[in-house]
Design a protein around this motif. Structure first.
Motif, PDB file in Angstrom:
ATOM      1  N   PRO A   6      -7.841   3.563  -4.818  1.00 58.48           N
ATOM      2  CA  PRO A   6      -8.538   3.565  -3.531  1.00 58.48           C
ATOM      3  C   PRO A   6      -8.576   2.189  -2.867  1.00 58.48           C
ATOM      4  CG  PRO A   6      -9.836   4.685  -5.213  1.00 58.48           C
ATOM      5  CD  PRO A   6      -8.705   4.016  -5.914  1.00 58.48           C
ATOM      6  N   GLN A   7      -8.473   1.145  -3.654  1.00 59.17           N
ATOM      7  CA  GLN A   7      -8.494  -0.210  -3.105  1.00 59.17           C
ATOM      8  C   GLN A   7      -7.164  -0.583  -2.451  1.00 59.17           C
ATOM      9  OE1 GLN A   7      -9.583   0.416  -6.396  1.00 59.17           O
ATOM     10  NE2 GLN A   7     -11.673   0.588  -5.590  1.00 59.17           N
ATOM     11  N   ASN A   8      -6.081   0.060  -2.875  1.00 59.96           N
ATOM     12  CA  ASN A   8      -4.754  -0.348  -2.419  1.00 59.96           C
ATOM     13  C   ASN A   8      -3.959   0.745  -1.708  1.00 59.96           C
ATOM     14  OD1 ASN A   8      -4.969  -2.983  -3.723  1.00 59.96           O
ATOM     15  ND2 ASN A   8      -4.757  -1.867  -5.645  1.00 59.96           N
ATOM     16  N   ASP A   9      -4.322   2.010  -1.931  1.00 63.58           N
ATOM     17  CA  ASP A   9      -3.521   3.125  -1.432  1.00 63.58           C
ATOM     18  C   ASP A   9      -4.339   4.007  -0.493  1.00 63.58           C
ATOM     19  OD1 ASP A   9      -1.561   2.215  -3.230  1.00 63.58           O
ATOM     20  OD2 ASP A   9      -2.383   3.469  -4.834  1.00 63.58           O
ATOM     21  N   ILE A  14       4.480   8.349  12.184  1.00 65.88           N
ATOM     22  CA  ILE A  14       4.303   9.560  11.391  1.00 65.88           C
ATOM     23  C   ILE A  14       3.026  10.253  11.844  1.00 65.88           C
ATOM     24  CG2 ILE A  14       3.808  10.490   9.089  1.00 65.88           C
ATOM     25  CD1 ILE A  14       5.536   8.293   7.931  1.00 65.88           C
ATOM     26  N   ALA A  15       3.116  11.555  12.044  1.00 66.17           N
ATOM     27  CA  ALA A  15       1.941  12.357  12.389  1.00 66.17           C
ATOM     28  C   ALA A  15       1.757  13.451  11.351  1.00 66.17           C
ATOM     29  CB  ALA A  15       2.097  12.977  13.777  1.00 66.17           C
ATOM     30  N   MET A  37       0.837  -1.199   0.000  1.00 64.45           N
ATOM     31  CA  MET A  37       0.000   0.000   0.000  1.00 64.45           C
ATOM     32  C   MET A  37       0.874   1.253   0.000  1.00 64.45           C
ATOM     33  SD  MET A  37      -2.858   1.363   2.755  1.00 64.45           S
ATOM     34  CE  MET A  37      -1.662   1.875   3.988  1.00 64.45           C
ATOM     35  N   ALA A  38       0.558   2.169  -0.878  1.00 66.27           N
ATOM     36  CA  ALA A  38       1.245   3.456  -0.919  1.00 66.27           C
ATOM     37  C   ALA A  38       0.422   4.492  -0.167  1.00 66.27           C
ATOM     38  CB  ALA A  38       1.452   3.898  -2.360  1.00 66.27           C
ATOM     39  N   ILE A  39       1.116   5.376   0.541  1.00 69.35           N
ATOM     40  CA  ILE A  39       0.477   6.496   1.227  1.00 69.35           C
ATOM     41  C   ILE A  39       1.023   7.782   0.626  1.00 69.35           C
ATOM     42  CG2 ILE A  39       0.207   7.739   3.408  1.00 69.35           C
ATOM     43  CD1 ILE A  39       0.494   5.043   4.844  1.00 69.35           C
TER      44      ILE A  39
END
Length: 209
Positions: free
Chosen positions: A27-30, A116-117, A1-3
């Motif tokens: 949207p299904q993966n990231d 991470i914030a 998953m990529a953010i």
């Protein structure tokens, strides 16, 4: 998953779509993390809100000062005219659903696994992430309660301009909100400057980004 972490969209929906297309976002993966100010200034705040809301768990959004301003105008606290970029949102048939969704967004999002914030503006030097999350929760709790209009009525103002643990009531909630959604510079004691808005290097001596 990529953010992917995205800064102020501010109603620039077409540009957001171009960016999402360039990223090949799924949207299904990231996930997309939006760092506040979804609305205002740009021409398509309504389309921006609708699209991000429909992403569900594929989107994380924290509140910025322009998002809070939209809630204040929706509540009748801050008047606007038809020339405002927020006006189409307030006239939309789904404005109740959109503003209710916005009202339940956090001020700080923290992913413990990634450490991470994200938040819209800044943190006082006296705060760590645990303190920031705790203080943000105080505002979020009121914003999600029946008292949210009272909060929005008392939200505006530059004082207090620093943090003290002893603050209470609206002063406490206002300074937390200003820190997380408006602050650009502060000194080592955490005194905020709201008049300095230029890029780093243009601020007065003693003020830090």
């Amino acid at each position: 998953m990529a953010i992917y972490v995205i800064g102020d969209v501010q109603g620039c929906f077409d540009e957001l779509m171009a960016l999402v297309d360039k990223l090949a976002f799924s949207p299904q993966n990231d996930q997309l993390w939006f760092v506040g100010d979804l609305v205002n200034r740009g021409p398509k705040s309504l389309e921006t809100l609708r699209w991000i809301r429909q992403l569900g768990d594929a989107a994380i959004t924290v509140l910025g000062n322009h998002d809070l301003h939209l809630l204040a105008t929706y509540s009748g606290i801050e008047p606007i005219d038809q020339s405002s970029s927020l006006y189409p949102v307030l006239q939309a048939n789904d404005v109740d659903e959109l503003t209710d969704w916005l009202r339940y967004r956090p001020l700080v999002h923290y992913n413990q696994k990634l450490n991470i914030a994200i938040l819209h503006a800044g943190l006082f030097p006296q705060w760590n992430i645990k303190k920031a999350l705790s203080n943000a929760n105080e505002v979020e709790t009121v914003l999600r309660s029946r008292q949210y209009k009272n909060f929005l009525e008392n939200m505006y103002g530059n004082q207090p301009d620093h943090w003290e643990n002893s603050f209470s009531g609206w002063n406490r909630l206002r300074v937390i909100t200003n820190c997380l959604t408006r602050m650009r510079y502060c000194n080592e004691e955490g005194v905020m400057s709201f008049s300095d808005k230029g890029p780093p290097g243009t601020q007065p001596s003693g003020m830090k980004p």
